[in-house]
Design an enzyme around this catalytic site. Structure first.
Site, short mmCIF file in Angstrom:
data_model
loop_
_atom_site.label_atom_id
_atom_site.label_comp_id
_atom_site.label_asym_id
_atom_site.label_seq_id
_atom_site.Cartn_x
_atom_site.Cartn_y
_atom_site.Cartn_z
N ASP A 409 -5.72 -30.29 14.42
CA ASP A 409 -4.62 -30.56 15.54
C ASP A 409 -4.09 -32.12 15.79
OD1 ASP A 409 -2.80 -29.56 17.62
OD2 ASP A 409 -3.75 -31.15 18.72
N GLU A 438 -1.86 -30.70 11.03
CA GLU A 438 -0.61 -31.14 11.21
C GLU A 438 -0.51 -32.77 10.80
OE1 GLU A 438 1.01 -28.85 15.19
OE2 GLU A 438 -0.71 -30.37 15.39
#
Length: 697
Positions: A409, A438
């Site tokens: 993340d 990400e």
């Protein structure tokens, strides 16, 4: 303590410098002398230094003194009037020398249990004392821990402590604070205590999955432990629990498979689980009262208690997660764990901050917390012990629990060196290990060239990135009304061709995680209700099928959000991280209603798996065997050749326009799939509007 009542405070700002702050409401902030008192020896040292310009501070007069002191001892500052305060060492963690002086290489932090004894070790170099509190058989026991090299406090209890609870009392600036163990294996509900377990009882059998020859062989399916089973339509008994994944023969109201039975038939290779480590905003004793996706970590080292059948059972905390992963492996699928090593829920309430204040969280030049995460803090991943902690936890999830990959993340907040070390560690343990995340460029207090962003992908060629160009081009941006190629914006035809076979964006094609939907933002079905409001329902669904086909058949690694294959809806809501089960739970009956699309996805996955031309692992093979052509500025011809596989040549036509387009077909091709059941007549094939065709030879 009432802040306005503080008359004096003292902080060690370097390993030979102290700053004293004297209230201007107390003798106008003036003292003729100050002493450093060692409370262990009672030695009183007269400090020499200077008053600093404090005109910019309305509350305190500042003084600077150069003096030597010993870490781990308790000191007080005494002024000329006898006023005292404890010397606070906690800011020393921000000194550049700190890592060199206190980096600890050992792999023995936490508790090491045997039946005869348990040894506890905690890294707390800035503290002036640590007390171990054991709770066993309803009784409390306190043990002062011994400070050792590199600021590691340790203590060995010579008795059997299996299932005993514990925590640390850590002293900074005269005050003891309760802290959990950053390296514990289990905890009681809502993180009140840690629990001692025997790891010999929790060993995982090695799984015997065939190696992943190329990363592009992966087909990723994202789901949440809670969402997966929570709906009454799931047919699972252990709703919202790890144990739901271990239930065989679960079915919908109509008797069709759900759970792992369904996923193994769908054909995906990797299950990406949203965070399963302990997170803060769900009451583990009353999990139905609050909902959260889990991107608010409280403890990185133990599993989330609301996912366990008994959150106060230390063994179930570990074992039920292990069982879930083992059952997924038994169905031939791997597990990717979504990890949140970029921020924590509360910077003040976690064990990292309590054991070593100001160290584990990134700071701006002015000393304030960096906030690229928009959650109030960023983990300081370049700090050596923070980096080591992340590596140690990643290894634990891989070795103790058996995970096969990580999805990071907000990976752009993590430095490149840390990510490269995590990747190398994972590959050393398992050559098939998969890492991606990400790569958004967030405004964190780390130089841009050191961030693991999509712009820096060539510096981490073995790590994948969510491809937002793919998403925005084919689906449209996160703004609900915008269109992409497959929602009808044929001005994006050339960009769509580039997205399907992107030769320029990455160092390796395996870095491209091709997705149009994930837990974040609206589902594609909900977005198309807005962006394509003027089209009927069946036309919207045809577009969604084309979008699914593009995800599965494009070069790179396909990523599917759970329920995307049966048009999952969240009622038009976008960021549903705390919107509750009614919005987020997977409606398995919807799968039955959209069974034709589910079967279409199964067909596409089968086609990808059995034809390597859709999953070439390097650009040279793509350049030699893949061609894309813009037909009439509205339709894409995606032509592939292979030496192995079901077919020698394959052509995929994507027509996102509303117009029919006729193409000439070379000899030897037959129609494998056509949305409107079209046929080749006299060497020609008509591709209707919002339609696709697959030809093979």
């Amino acid at each position: 303590m009432e802040p306005n009542a503080i008359r004096m405070k003292a902080i060690a700002i370097n390993f030979n410098e102290i700053r004293v702050y004297l209230s201007k409401n107390y003798y106008n902030g003036i003292s003729s002398k100050f002493y450093l008192k060692d409370l262990e020896s009672d030695e009183l040292i007269l400090l020499t230094g200077d008053a600093l310009d404090s005109s910019d501070d309305p509350d305190f007069q500042k003084y600077a003194f150069h003096v030597s002191f010993h870490m781990g001892r308790v000191y007080k500052i005494v002024d000329a009037y006898g006023l005292t305060c404890f010397l606070d060492f906690s800011y020393l963690s921000m000194c550049k020398e700190f890592d060199e002086l206190y980096f600890y290489e050992g792999d023995d932090l936490g508790n090491c249990y045997t039946r005869e004894k348990t040894t506890f070790k905690v890294w707390a170099p800035l503290s002036t004392g640590v007390i171990l509190k054991i709770i066993k058989d309803g009784k409390d026991f306190l043990y002062p821990m011994v400070r050792g090299l590199k600021g590691v406090y340790s203590y060995t209890v010579e008795e059997d402590l299996e299932n005993a609870h514990y925590f640390y009392l850590i002293k900074h600036a005269g005050n003891y604070d309760i802290s959990m163990d950053p390296y514990a294996y289990a905890a009681s509900s809502n993180g009140r205590t840690n629990i001692i377990v025997d790891l010999q009882k929790l060993s995982m059998p090695p799984h015997q999955l065939p190696p992943l020859e190329h990363k592009t062989d992966a087909i990723i399916y994202e789901t949440s432990v809670r969402d997966f089973s929570m709906s009454s339509t799931s047919g699972m008994k252990n709703k919202g629990k790890f144990a739901a994944f271990t239930e065989p023969h679960t079915s919908t109201d109509s008797g069709n498979p759900t759970g792992l039975d369904y996923l193994s038939c769908l054909g995906v290779t990797h299950i990406q689980l949203m965070p399963i480590n302990d997170f803060a905003t769900v009451d583990e004793k009353n999990p139905s009262e609050l909902y959260n996706w889990g991107y608010d970590p409280a403890q990185y080292n133990v599993t989330e208690g609301s996912y366990v059948t008994d959150p106060n059972d230390g063994y179930k905390r570990v074992y039920e997660a292990q069982q879930m992963i083992e059952f997924i492996h038994s169905r031939g699928m791997r597990v990717v764990l979504d990890v949140v090593y970029n921020h924590m829920h509360d910077v003040n309430m976690n064990a990292l901050e309590k054991t070593v204040p100001h160290y584990f969280f990134r700071r701006n030049d002015d000393g304030s917390l960096s906030n690229g995460s928009w959650c109030g803090n960023d983990l300081n991943t370049t700090a050596k012990m923070c980096r080591k902690y992340i590596l140690d936890m990643c290894k634990r999830w891989q070795v103790l629990y058996g995970v096969d990959g990580f999805r990071f993340d907000l990976m752009g907040l993590i430095d490149i060196e840390t990510m490269k070390l995590i990747d190398a560690q994972g590959k050393a343990l398992d050559s098939s290990f998969l890492i991606y995340g990400e790569g958004w460029n967030m405004m964190t207090a780390l130089a841009e060239d050191k961030r693991t962003t999509i712009q820096n992908n060539r510096k981490v060629p073995h790590i994948g990135f969510f491809n937002d160009f793919f998403r925005d081009t084919l689906r449209g941006t996160n703004q609900m009304e915008t269109k992409g190629y497959f929602s009808g914006d044929t001005y994006k035809t050339n960009d769509a061709m580039k997205a399907i076979c992107n030769l320029d964006m990455f160092e390796y094609i395996s870095q491209s995680i091709n997705y149009v939907e994930c837990h974040d933002n609206a589902t594609c079905y909900d977005k198309f209700q807005i962006s394509n409001y003027d089209e009927d329902e069946e036309t919207k669904k045809k577009r969604l099928r084309l979008l699914l086909a593009a995800v599965i058949l494009s070069q790179g690694i396909p990523f599917i959000h759970s329920g995307q294959e049966f048009f999952r809806t969240k009622g038009g809501l976008q960021n549903t991280y705390n919107a509750g089960d009614q919005v987020n739970a997977l409606d398995w009956n919807r799968k039955d209603f959209e069974i034709d699309t589910v079967q279409f996805v199964q067909f596409l996955i089968h086609l990808r798996k059995n034809n390597p031309c859709f999953r070439y692992a390097d650009y040279d093979m793509i350049r030699a065997n893949v061609q894309l052509e813009n037909i009439d500025h509205r339709m894409i011809q995606y032509k592939l050749h292979q030496d192995d596989g079901e077919y020698q040549d394959i052509i995929v036509y994507f027509n996102a326009s509303t117009d029919s387009v006729e193409v000439d077909v070379e000899d030897g091709y037959t129609v494998l799939h056509h949305t409107e059941k079209g046929k080749i007549i006299d060497g020609k094939l008509s591709i209707d509007g919002v339609c696709m065709a697959i030809l093979v030879r």
